[in-house]
Motif scaffolding. Structure first.
Motif, PDB file in Angstrom:
ATOM      1  N   VAL A   1      86.929  52.597  26.309  1.00 12.51           N
ATOM      2  CA  VAL A   1      86.597  52.512  24.896  1.00 12.51           C
ATOM      3  C   VAL A   1      85.132  52.156  24.684  1.00 12.51           C
ATOM      4  O   VAL A   1      84.505  52.541  23.697  1.00 12.51           O
ATOM      5  N   PHE A   2      84.546  51.445  25.674  1.00 11.52           N
ATOM      6  CA  PHE A   2      83.149  51.042  25.501  1.00 11.52           C
ATOM      7  C   PHE A   2      82.171  52.169  25.837  1.00 11.52           C
ATOM      8  O   PHE A   2      80.957  51.972  25.764  1.00 11.52           O
ATOM      9  N   LYS A   3      82.679  53.364  26.198  1.00 11.55           N
ATOM     10  CA  LYS A   3      81.817  54.530  26.426  1.00 11.55           C
ATOM     11  C   LYS A   3      81.918  55.539  25.282  1.00 11.55           C
ATOM     12  O   LYS A   3      81.438  56.668  25.387  1.00 11.55           O
ATOM     13  N   ASN A   4      82.530  55.138  24.188  1.00 10.42           N
ATOM     14  CA  ASN A   4      82.737  56.051  23.073  1.00 10.42           C
ATOM     15  C   ASN A   4      81.419  56.520  22.447  1.00 10.42           C
ATOM     16  O   ASN A   4      80.398  55.821  22.493  1.00 10.42           O
ATOM     17  N   PHE A   5      81.451  57.719  21.838  1.00 11.27           N
ATOM     18  CA  PHE A   5      80.362  58.202  21.003  1.00 11.27           C
ATOM     19  C   PHE A   5      80.516  57.622  19.600  1.00 11.27           C
ATOM     20  O   PHE A   5      81.619  57.295  19.165  1.00 11.27           O
ATOM     21  N   TYR A   6      79.398  57.524  18.892  1.00 12.60           N
ATOM     22  CA  TYR A   6      79.412  57.043  17.512  1.00 12.60           C
ATOM     23  C   TYR A   6      78.669  58.032  16.631  1.00 12.60           C
ATOM     24  O   TYR A   6      77.798  58.793  17.083  1.00 12.60           O
ATOM     25  N   SER A   7      78.993  58.022  15.347  1.00 14.57           N
ATOM     26  CA  SER A   7      78.363  58.926  14.394  1.00 14.57           C
ATOM     27  C   SER A   7      78.180  58.210  13.070  1.00 14.57           C
ATOM     28  O   SER A   7      78.910  57.258  12.752  1.00 14.57           O
ATOM     29  N   GLY A   8      77.206  58.706  12.313  1.00 16.16           N
ATOM     30  CA  GLY A   8      76.873  58.098  11.031  1.00 16.16           C
ATOM     31  C   GLY A   8      75.484  57.493  11.080  1.00 16.16           C
ATOM     32  O   GLY A   8      75.124  56.818  12.037  1.00 16.16           O
ATOM     33  N   GLY A   9      74.676  57.800  10.077  1.00 16.94           N
ATOM     34  CA  GLY A   9      73.321  57.248  10.009  1.00 16.94           C
ATOM     35  C   GLY A   9      72.281  58.212  10.549  1.00 16.94           C
ATOM     36  O   GLY A   9      72.579  59.366  10.883  1.00 16.94           O
ATOM     37  N   LEU A  10      71.059  57.733  10.650  1.00 18.08           N
ATOM     38  CA  LEU A  10      69.978  58.550  11.168  1.00 18.08           C
ATOM     39  C   LEU A  10      70.275  58.991  12.597  1.00 18.08           C
ATOM     40  O   LEU A  10      70.771  58.216  13.400  1.00 18.08           O
ATOM     41  N   GLY A  11      69.982  60.241  12.884  1.00 22.56           N
ATOM     42  CA  GLY A  11      70.274  60.807  14.192  1.00 22.56           C
ATOM     43  C   GLY A  11      71.618  61.490  14.253  1.00 22.56           C
ATOM     44  O   GLY A  11      71.934  62.127  15.253  1.00 22.56           O
ATOM     45  N   SER A  12      72.413  61.382  13.176  1.00 22.97           N
ATOM     46  CA  SER A  12      73.705  62.083  13.141  1.00 22.97           C
ATOM     47  C   SER A  12      73.971  62.550  11.711  1.00 22.97           C
ATOM     48  O   SER A  12      73.359  63.499  11.253  1.00 22.97           O
ATOM     49  N   VAL A  13      74.845  61.868  10.990  1.00 22.51           N
ATOM     50  CA  VAL A  13      75.152  62.246   9.608  1.00 22.51           C
ATOM     51  C   VAL A  13      74.571  61.176   8.690  1.00 22.51           C
ATOM     52  O   VAL A  13      75.114  60.074   8.568  1.00 22.51           O
ATOM     53  N   ARG A  14      73.458  61.510   8.075  1.00 19.10           N
ATOM     54  CA  ARG A  14      72.782  60.570   7.200  1.00 19.10           C
ATOM     55  C   ARG A  14      73.589  60.348   5.914  1.00 19.10           C
ATOM     56  O   ARG A  14      74.356  61.208   5.491  1.00 19.10           O
ATOM     57  N   GLY A  15      73.412  59.188   5.300  1.00 17.45           N
ATOM     58  CA  GLY A  15      74.154  58.840   4.088  1.00 17.45           C
ATOM     59  C   GLY A  15      75.347  57.964   4.353  1.00 17.45           C
ATOM     60  O   GLY A  15      75.926  57.383   3.432  1.00 17.45           O
ATOM     61  N   PHE A  16      75.739  57.851   5.634  1.00 15.96           N
ATOM     62  CA  PHE A  16      76.825  56.967   6.029  1.00 15.96           C
ATOM     63  C   PHE A  16      76.258  55.858   6.909  1.00 15.96           C
ATOM     64  O   PHE A  16      75.298  56.071   7.660  1.00 15.96           O
ATOM     65  N   GLN A  17      76.849  54.677   6.815  1.00 14.07           N
ATOM     66  CA  GLN A  17      76.342  53.548   7.580  1.00 14.07           C
ATOM     67  C   GLN A  17      76.357  53.862   9.073  1.00 14.07           C
ATOM     68  O   GLN A  17      77.254  54.539   9.576  1.00 14.07           O
ATOM     69  N   GLN A  18      75.331  53.364   9.772  1.00 13.95           N
ATOM     70  CA  GLN A  18      75.136  53.700  11.183  1.00 13.95           C
ATOM     71  C   GLN A  18      76.385  53.378  11.996  1.00 13.95           C
ATOM     72  O   GLN A  18      76.884  52.250  12.017  1.00 13.95           O
ATOM     73  N   GLY A  19      76.902  54.407  12.697  1.00  6.55           N
ATOM     74  CA  GLY A  19      77.991  54.211  13.650  1.00  6.55           C
ATOM     75  C   GLY A  19      79.349  53.923  13.063  1.00  6.55           C
ATOM     76  O   GLY A  19      80.220  53.406  13.774  1.00  6.55           O
ATOM     77  N   THR A  20      79.586  54.265  11.777  1.00  8.43           N
ATOM     78  CA  THR A  20      80.851  53.872  11.149  1.00  8.43           C
ATOM     79  C   THR A  20      81.820  55.034  10.937  1.00  8.43           C
ATOM     80  O   THR A  20      82.932  54.815  10.453  1.00  8.43           O
ATOM     81  N   LEU A  21      81.429  56.248  11.279  1.00 14.95           N
ATOM     82  CA  LEU A  21      82.356  57.358  11.116  1.00 14.95           C
ATOM     83  C   LEU A  21      83.330  57.407  12.285  1.00 14.95           C
ATOM     84  O   LEU A  21      83.107  56.812  13.329  1.00 14.95           O
ATOM     85  N   GLY A  22      84.426  58.151  12.074  1.00 13.11           N
ATOM     86  CA  GLY A  22      85.375  58.361  13.156  1.00 13.11           C
ATOM     87  C   GLY A  22      86.555  57.415  13.124  1.00 13.11           C
ATOM     88  O   GLY A  22      86.831  56.746  12.120  1.00 13.11           O
ATOM     89  N   PRO A  23      87.265  57.343  14.252  1.00 10.35           N
ATOM     90  CA  PRO A  23      88.500  56.566  14.300  1.00 10.35           C
ATOM     91  C   PRO A  23      88.284  55.076  14.006  1.00 10.35           C
ATOM     92  O   PRO A  23      87.240  54.512  14.330  1.00 10.35           O
ATOM     93  N   ARG A  24      89.326  54.476  13.437  1.00  7.79           N
ATOM     94  CA  ARG A  24      89.379  53.027  13.236  1.00  7.79           C
ATOM     95  C   ARG A  24      90.696  52.519  13.819  1.00  7.79           C
ATOM     96  O   ARG A  24      91.713  53.222  13.820  1.00  7.79           O
ATOM     97  N   ASP A  25      90.649  51.285  14.326  1.00 13.65           N
ATOM     98  CA  ASP A  25      91.895  50.744  14.852  1.00 13.65           C
ATOM     99  C   ASP A  25      92.637  50.007  13.745  1.00 13.65           C
ATOM    100  O   ASP A  25      92.250  50.039  12.574  1.00 13.65           O
ATOM    101  N   ILE A  26      93.691  49.301  14.084  1.00 10.92           N
ATOM    102  CA  ILE A  26      94.536  48.678  13.074  1.00 10.92           C
ATOM    103  C   ILE A  26      93.820  47.558  12.336  1.00 10.92           C
ATOM    104  O   ILE A  26      94.248  47.145  11.259  1.00 10.92           O
ATOM    105  N   THR A  27      92.713  47.064  12.917  1.00  8.52           N
ATOM    106  CA  THR A  27      91.944  46.022  12.234  1.00  8.52           C
ATOM    107  C   THR A  27      90.923  46.606  11.277  1.00  8.52           C
ATOM    108  O   THR A  27      90.242  45.873  10.573  1.00  8.52           O
TER     109      THR A  27
END
Length: 764
Positions: free
Chosen positions: A642-668
């Motif tokens: 899990v600690f090798k996951n890719f992240y998306s959101g923010g500059l360098g990916s999809v701008r307009g979304f907070q950095q690294g907050t797109l994609g799957p979320r766990d139960i928390t």
């Protein structure tokens, strides 16, 4: 015997009066000089006077030598009066020194910075500690007025005040009354038939004012800008078939109060011509078909001057590939006035082959010569090769150390078969302070910080130290790259790092993901644009449990332990044929990388591919595309870490979304990224209003889309997020700066929006 005393005196305020010394003084009988004395000196050294005299003790003195002495002393610019006296056979030089400038000041200058003006005066010799010269003061006053006129401040007035002070010194004060700028109130084009006046005025930088004129100053007249606009008009017509277009006259009228300017441009369009054919004449080295493929002129279409210029340049460059640096290519039009048709004869004379005698480099005040020379594929004492020269120029530009790289060819006197290459570079600051931040009304401010030096000590080596002390992400990292670890261009990169992080939104938690490691990588060039990378590393990851820990991290720790030691091997490939790494306008960049955990507690493989394409739509406009995909999977029956996951959101990916907050979320509710990533970016870069075609300051519009996905989740466009917006890119002194305002156009409930983001040191 009574001593004879004769006095020679010249009163003058300029060196010109010294030229008539012999005609206006008493004649002196020639005599042998027994001694020379100098009187009146205050700051000037006596040796300066003696060195300027055309005679010495023991020499014969006469009127001709006296005149020459006075001319030489006035030529020093140190004295406002000089006279010679004789007392027997002793010659006395009596001087009156010019006052020294004690201070130079400017009053009322808002348009110009005082330090800039002082430097300009220093360059012409009018500065503190130098002798005061009224002629230089007058010249400075006129130059100031001229500079204000260039800024369209025609009513500006400059008054010079000279204030004598003690010890034969003066203070200079330039008092400026700037007044209001003179603005263009009327701009007319007369004689146009095929295009409307508004269309033609749209090709010009000067105008009668707009909502952005306070910044662009486009309503301020400048002769330089007008000349550029006239060329833009000429180019507009010549691109559309008007072969005989001409500008008959230009009238510029200024109002009596010097506040308004009227411009009238008189043109004659002429007839519109269509290209009827193209043929080759001359010596084409037996490669006529190859040269024909380079022809941009298209029969049946309206005459286009740009196509003609592109064709002749392509021919000249192609001749250069075979060593013909002096090839002459001429496009001769044959005009059929009766039918409004024109054919072109492309006449070529390759002249003689040449080889490069010497490569001269200038402008690299900090960067060592060898850093530039090792990028060159054109060598000294080799045949001239235009293709290799262009490749060399692009390789130097791709270093990223220079704002401009220009290559010019010069003849070698007395050697008709030799040329010198003159490489002129303009260095940019390569040390950068990297700051990243984002802000929205609903979220806090996010920050990151790093210091890097892309050209350490002028060696071309890369050094970086990253320190992040934020509450939720702590980083200490060191990176070093030697691009020429071996003389044949094999690079070496060394990393050592420690990171402690957790998702941004879990502000109340005290868990941590600690990662420490080191790696060593080498890059082997397989061609001019292709490089293969390989390396190995050691990495230790520790999941420190605490409150609000994401369930995915907790589940991984319970199954495989809280600590994972890994030996990752890396393999990659990149191809870069862009014309510049800082502000590319053409070419493409590709990068493929893979990481394989071959030993240790975590077994996995992780790869990503990035593709960038830059298309010049015109001289000023560039379209850019960036695509990136990533994929990871576990090996030997283990899940993907899990600690090798890719992240998306923010500059360098999809701008307009907070950095690294797109994609799957766990139960928390924590953003945990995913092993699959897809990102697409589309940009259209345009000149920033008022900045001309400056590559360092650009305005861009963009559309972003993409997301990350879980291992058991299918990649679906239906789950993509998207945004659109505007941004500004600037090659600032502290690194490439990009500011983006993004409006999400495709969202899902729970997405964290961050509309304004900026970062120093990024591209897409």
């Amino acid at each position: 015997m009574k001593k004879q005393f004769k006095r020679l005196r010249v009163r003058t305020v300029s060196a010109v009066a010294a030229l008539v010394f012999a005609a206006n003084t008493w004649a002196v009988e020639p005599f042998t000089v027994r001694d020379i004395r100098v009187e009146g000196l205050q700051r000037v050294e006596p040796g300066t006077v003696f060195a300027s005299l055309p005679f010495r003790v023991g020499d014969q003195y006469n009127d001709e030598k006296g005149s020459a002495a006075i001319r030489a002393l006035f030529a020093l610019g140190l004295f406002k009066d000089v006279r010679l006296e004789t007392q027997g056979d002793v010659l006395i030089v009596v001087v009156e020194e010019r006052p020294t400038v004690a201070d130079v000041d400017f009053v009322g200058t808002r348009e110009f910075d005082k330090d800039t003006l002082k430097k300009a005066l220093r360059d012409i010799g009018l500065t503190e500690g130098r002798p005061y010269d009224q002629a230089l003061a007058d010249r400075a006053e006129q130059e100031l007025k001229r500079q204000y006129i260039n800024r369209s401040l025609y009513a500006a007035d400059v008054v010079t005040t000279v204030t004598p002070i003690e010890r034969n010194r003066v203070n200079l004060t330039f008092t400026v009354t700037e007044g209001d700028p003179t603005k263009i109130r009327e701009l007319h084009i007369v004689g146009n038939k095929s295009f409307s006046e508004s269309t033609l005025r749209g090709q010009m930088e000067l105008n009668t004012g707009s909502w952005l004129s306070w910044y662009t100053k486009s309503d301020r007249y400048s002769r330089t800008k007008l000349n550029a606009d006239l060329e833009a008009l000429r180019s507009y017509y010549l691109q559309r078939g008007f072969l005989e277009f001409r500008i008959d006259s230009t009238q510029v009228a200024i109002s009596p109060d010097k506040q308004d300017i009227s411009i009238t441009i008189n043109i004659t369009e002429g007839e519109r011509y269509v290209v009827s054919g193209v043929r080759l004449e001359g010596d084409f080295l037996g490669r006529e078909e190859e040269f024909k493929s380079l022809v941009k002129i298209k029969p049946g279409e309206p005459y286009n001057a740009d196509q003609v210029a592109e064709t002749t340049k392509a021919f000249t460059d192609y001749f250069g590939n075979f060593g013909y640096a002096f090839a002459q290519v001429e496009a001769r039009p044959e005009i059929d006035h009766a039918n409004n048709r024109v054919s072109f004869v492309l006449a070529a004379e390759p002249s003689r082959r040449a080889y490069v005698r010497r490569i001269n480099i200038s402008g690299n005040n900090r960067t060592r010569d060898e850093v530039i020379r090792r990028e060159f594929r054109q060598f000294e004492s080799s045949w001239y090769d235009a293709e290799k020269i262009k490749l060399s120029r692009d390789r130097v530009d791709r270093l990223g150390f220079f704002k401009d790289v220009n290559v010019e060819t010069s003849d070698v006197p007395g050697a008709p078969d030799q040329v010198d290459l003159n490489i002129a570079v303009t260095e940019r600051p390569t040390g950068s302070l990297q700051i990243g931040a984002g802000f929205s009304s609903a979220e806090k401010l996010g920050l990151s910080f790093a210091i890097k030096q892309e050209n350490a000590f002028g060696t071309g080596n890369y050094l970086a130290v990253e320190v992040n002390t934020s509450k939720y992400n702590k980083t200490i990292a060191f990176n070093s790259t030697d691009p020429y670890f071996t003389p044949d261009g094999i690079s070496r990169t060394f990393d050592i790092y420690y990171r402690a992080s957790k998702p941004y939104e879990q502000q109340g938690g005290d868990y941590r993901l600690n990662t420490a490691g080191t790696s060593l990588r080498f890059g082997v060039p397989f061609s001019e644009v292709d490089t293969v990378f390989f390396g190995a590393g050691l990495e230790r990851t520790e999941i420190v449990a605490g409150t609000n820990i994401p369930a995915a991290y907790l589940a991984y720790a319970e199954q495989f332990g809280t600590t994972s030691n890994t030996l990752p091997l890396t393999l990659g490939w990149s191809r870069d044929d862009r014309d510049s790494s800082l502000a590319p306008t053409t070419g493409r960049y590709q990068r493929l990388g893979a990481e394989w955990g071959v030993a240790g507690d975590a077994r996995y493989i992780r790869g990503n591919y990035q593709y960038q394409q830059f298309l010049p739509l015109s001289k000023a406009y560039t379209f850019a595309f960036n695509g990136e995909v990533g994929y990871g999977t576990g090996l030997n029956g283990q899940p993907y870490p899990v600690f090798k996951n890719f992240y998306s959101g923010g500059l360098g990916s999809v701008r307009g979304f907070q950095q690294g907050t797109l994609g799957p979320r766990d139960i928390t509710g924590s953003s945990i990224g995913g092993p699959k990533k897809v990102t697409f970016n589309f940009e259209l870069a345009t000149p920033f209003p008022g900045a001309g075609n400056d590559r360092t300051l650009r305005l861009f519009g963009f559309v972003d889309t993409g997301n990350v996905f879980a291992e058991d989740q299918k990649v679906s466009f239906a789950d993509f997020r998207a945004s659109a917006g505007l941004g500004v890119s600037w090659l600032s002194p502290v690194g490439p700066l990009r500011i983006a305002f993004a409006q999400p156009i495709r969202t899902k409930p729970g997405d964290r929006i961050q509309k304004i983001q900026f970062q120093i040191g990024t591209s897409f």
